[in-house]
Design a protein around this motif. Sequence first.
Motif, PDB file in Angstrom:
ATOM      1  N   ASP A 142       0.839  -1.195   0.000  1.00  0.00           N
ATOM      2  CA  ASP A 142       0.000   0.000   0.000  1.00  0.00           C
ATOM      3  C   ASP A 142       0.877   1.250   0.000  1.00  0.00           C
ATOM      4  OD1 ASP A 142       1.019   0.108   2.580  1.00  0.00           O
ATOM      5  OD2 ASP A 142      -0.841  -0.581   3.519  1.00  0.00           O
ATOM      6  N   SER A 143       0.231   2.413   0.038  1.00  0.00           N
ATOM      7  CA  SER A 143       0.956   3.682  -0.028  1.00  0.00           C
ATOM      8  C   SER A 143       1.930   3.845   1.143  1.00  0.00           C
ATOM      9  CB  SER A 143      -0.042   4.839  -0.038  1.00  0.00           C
ATOM     10  OG  SER A 143       0.614   6.084  -0.049  1.00  0.00           O
ATOM     11  N   ALA A 144       1.501   3.461   2.330  1.00  0.00           N
ATOM     12  CA  ALA A 144       2.343   3.618   3.512  1.00  0.00           C
ATOM     13  C   ALA A 144       3.631   2.808   3.406  1.00  0.00           C
ATOM     14  CB  ALA A 144       1.567   3.211   4.765  1.00  0.00           C
ATOM     15  N   SER A 145       3.547   1.602   2.858  1.00  0.00           N
ATOM     16  CA  SER A 145       4.750   0.774   2.728  1.00  0.00           C
ATOM     17  C   SER A 145       5.678   1.297   1.642  1.00  0.00           C
ATOM     18  CB  SER A 145       4.365  -0.692   2.456  1.00  0.00           C
ATOM     19  OG  SER A 145       3.562  -0.812   1.308  1.00  0.00           O
ATOM     20  N   VAL A 146       5.117   1.946   0.608  1.00  0.00           N
ATOM     21  CA  VAL A 146       5.953   2.586  -0.406  1.00  0.00           C
ATOM     22  C   VAL A 146       6.728   3.741   0.224  1.00  0.00           C
ATOM     23  CG1 VAL A 146       5.945   3.966  -2.524  1.00  0.00           C
ATOM     24  CG2 VAL A 146       4.495   1.943  -2.365  1.00  0.00           C
ATOM     25  N   VAL A 147       6.063   4.530   1.042  1.00  0.00           N
ATOM     26  CA  VAL A 147       6.713   5.661   1.723  1.00  0.00           C
ATOM     27  C   VAL A 147       7.822   5.166   2.645  1.00  0.00           C
ATOM     28  CG1 VAL A 147       6.366   7.545   3.364  1.00  0.00           C
ATOM     29  CG2 VAL A 147       4.693   7.155   1.548  1.00  0.00           C
ATOM     30  N   ALA A 148       7.565   4.054   3.334  1.00  0.00           N
ATOM     31  CA  ALA A 148       8.580   3.494   4.237  1.00  0.00           C
ATOM     32  C   ALA A 148       9.805   3.023   3.452  1.00  0.00           C
ATOM     33  CB  ALA A 148       7.973   2.344   5.030  1.00  0.00           C
ATOM     34  N   ALA A 149       9.552   2.355   2.319  1.00  0.00           N
ATOM     35  CA  ALA A 149      10.659   1.888   1.476  1.00  0.00           C
ATOM     36  C   ALA A 149      11.434   3.075   0.921  1.00  0.00           C
ATOM     37  CB  ALA A 149      10.120   1.018   0.346  1.00  0.00           C
ATOM     38  N   GLN A 150      10.707   4.114   0.512  1.00  0.00           N
ATOM     39  CA  GLN A 150      11.335   5.312  -0.013  1.00  0.00           C
ATOM     40  C   GLN A 150      12.290   5.922   0.999  1.00  0.00           C
ATOM     41  OE1 GLN A 150       9.475   9.298  -1.804  1.00  0.00           O
ATOM     42  NE2 GLN A 150       9.082   9.104   0.380  1.00  0.00           N
ATOM     43  N   GLN A 151      11.893   5.967   2.256  1.00  0.00           N
ATOM     44  CA  GLN A 151      12.707   6.606   3.280  1.00  0.00           C
ATOM     45  C   GLN A 151      14.054   5.926   3.418  1.00  0.00           C
ATOM     46  OE1 GLN A 151      11.607   9.496   4.754  1.00  0.00           O
ATOM     47  NE2 GLN A 151      13.764   9.639   5.355  1.00  0.00           N
ATOM     48  N   THR A 152      14.055   4.611   3.308  1.00  0.00           N
ATOM     49  CA  THR A 152      15.306   3.854   3.393  1.00  0.00           C
ATOM     50  C   THR A 152      16.256   4.247   2.272  1.00  0.00           C
ATOM     51  OG1 THR A 152      14.178   1.971   4.415  1.00  0.00           O
ATOM     52  CG2 THR A 152      16.314   1.546   3.379  1.00  0.00           C
ATOM     53  N   PHE A 153      15.723   4.302   1.040  1.00  0.00           N
ATOM     54  CA  PHE A 153      16.557   4.668  -0.107  1.00  0.00           C
ATOM     55  C   PHE A 153      17.008   6.125  -0.026  1.00  0.00           C
ATOM     56  CE2 PHE A 153      14.127   1.120  -2.175  1.00  0.00           C
ATOM     57  CZ  PHE A 153      15.223   0.302  -2.409  1.00  0.00           C
ATOM     58  N   PHE A 154      16.099   7.003   0.385  1.00  0.00           N
ATOM     59  CA  PHE A 154      16.434   8.422   0.456  1.00  0.00           C
ATOM     60  C   PHE A 154      17.514   8.678   1.499  1.00  0.00           C
ATOM     61  CE2 PHE A 154      15.735  12.773   2.068  1.00  0.00           C
ATOM     62  CZ  PHE A 154      15.945  13.471   0.885  1.00  0.00           C
ATOM     63  N   ASP A 155      17.414   8.013   2.641  1.00  0.00           N
ATOM     64  CA  ASP A 155      18.427   8.182   3.686  1.00  0.00           C
ATOM     65  C   ASP A 155      19.801   7.737   3.186  1.00  0.00           C
ATOM     66  OD1 ASP A 155      16.518   9.162   5.394  1.00  0.00           O
ATOM     67  OD2 ASP A 155      16.262   7.300   6.519  1.00  0.00           O
ATOM     68  N   ALA A 156      19.827   6.641   2.431  1.00  0.00           N
ATOM     69  CA  ALA A 156      21.095   6.140   1.893  1.00  0.00           C
ATOM     70  C   ALA A 156      21.672   7.126   0.877  1.00  0.00           C
ATOM     71  CB  ALA A 156      20.878   4.777   1.243  1.00  0.00           C
ATOM     72  N   TRP A 157      20.812   7.676   0.018  1.00  0.00           N
ATOM     73  CA  TRP A 157      21.264   8.660  -0.978  1.00  0.00           C
ATOM     74  C   TRP A 157      21.798   9.910  -0.289  1.00  0.00           C
ATOM     75  CZ3 TRP A 157      19.392  13.637  -1.687  1.00  0.00           C
ATOM     76  CH2 TRP A 157      19.915  14.321  -2.788  1.00  0.00           C
ATOM     77  N   ARG A 158      21.073  10.380   0.739  1.00  0.00           N
ATOM     78  CA  ARG A 158      21.484  11.593   1.442  1.00  0.00           C
ATOM     79  C   ARG A 158      22.833  11.395   2.134  1.00  0.00           C
ATOM     80  NH1 ARG A 158      17.132  13.895   5.431  1.00  0.00           N
ATOM     81  NH2 ARG A 158      17.518  11.855   6.377  1.00  0.00           N
ATOM     82  N   GLN A 159      23.037  10.218   2.727  1.00  0.00           N
ATOM     83  CA  GLN A 159      24.306   9.941   3.392  1.00  0.00           C
ATOM     84  C   GLN A 159      25.446   9.909   2.375  1.00  0.00           C
ATOM     85  OE1 GLN A 159      24.939   9.617   6.829  1.00  0.00           O
ATOM     86  NE2 GLN A 159      27.009   9.865   5.968  1.00  0.00           N
ATOM     87  N   GLU A 160      25.186   9.298   1.211  1.00  0.00           N
ATOM     88  CA  GLU A 160      26.211   9.233   0.170  1.00  0.00           C
ATOM     89  C   GLU A 160      26.553  10.641  -0.331  1.00  0.00           C
ATOM     90  OE1 GLU A 160      26.950   7.157  -4.232  1.00  0.00           O
ATOM     91  OE2 GLU A 160      25.262   6.540  -2.966  1.00  0.00           O
TER      92      GLU A 160
END
Length: 237
Positions: free
Chosen positions: A190-208
């Motif tokens: 659902d939408s909430a799980s997409v947002v949760a998955a997005q946060q993981t990727f975004f945090d990794a991109w921001r750290q890089e």
Amino acid sequence: GLHTRREPAPGAEDDFGYEPMAHLSAEGPRPDKFPLPLAMWDFGQCDAKRCTGKKLSRAGWIRELKPSQRCRGRAIVLTPDASQSVCPMDREVIISDGICVVDCSWNRVDEMPFHILKGGQPRLLPFLVAANPVNYGRPFKLTCVEAIAACLWIVGFPEETKLLLSKFKWGEGFLTLNSELLGAYAQCSDSASVVAAQQTFFDAWRQEREDRLALPAKAHEASSSAWGEDDDEEGGS
């Protein structure tokens, strides 16, 4: 009513110029038609020669709408003004009413009157990286075709995604660049799980990105160039 539609007879085309997927399943899509209804609100801000939406329109694969026109039924509307993410649950709505995008320049997105656009169900796209030549490597700054392609892949239309991107030399690169992200989003419920998955990727991109900024000047210049962090031209087309 506005949220209902008359199903066209098998083999017939409806007013959006597409053929129902049930009719196409055995034969595959015709090269002059796209098997799902696509539409685009055109604000006339982009170079028509470089605009991906205009190219799809010239091919007869997307319907252009004036900002005053209502989009089809309960279509999924891809807009930064939404509060809910695209997710696989949107698949059935896309089969019946399709996808609508907003064609505008990223440089003017803050002044866009999104409130005047009528119809459909607004959706955000999750964290993805552009592969188009203007904004290559930049998160979120997708063209119309990249936005539609991402939506199609997430809701479970990989073949239709590849067909759409085949119109562009760099199209396949969008799937390559975002393969891990798109694969993860397509597995969400659902939408909430997409947002949760997005946060993981975004945090990794921001750290890089932070790690790159901490590099010595010469190394940072090379890294920034590789990630396309120099110019910020139009990219919403």
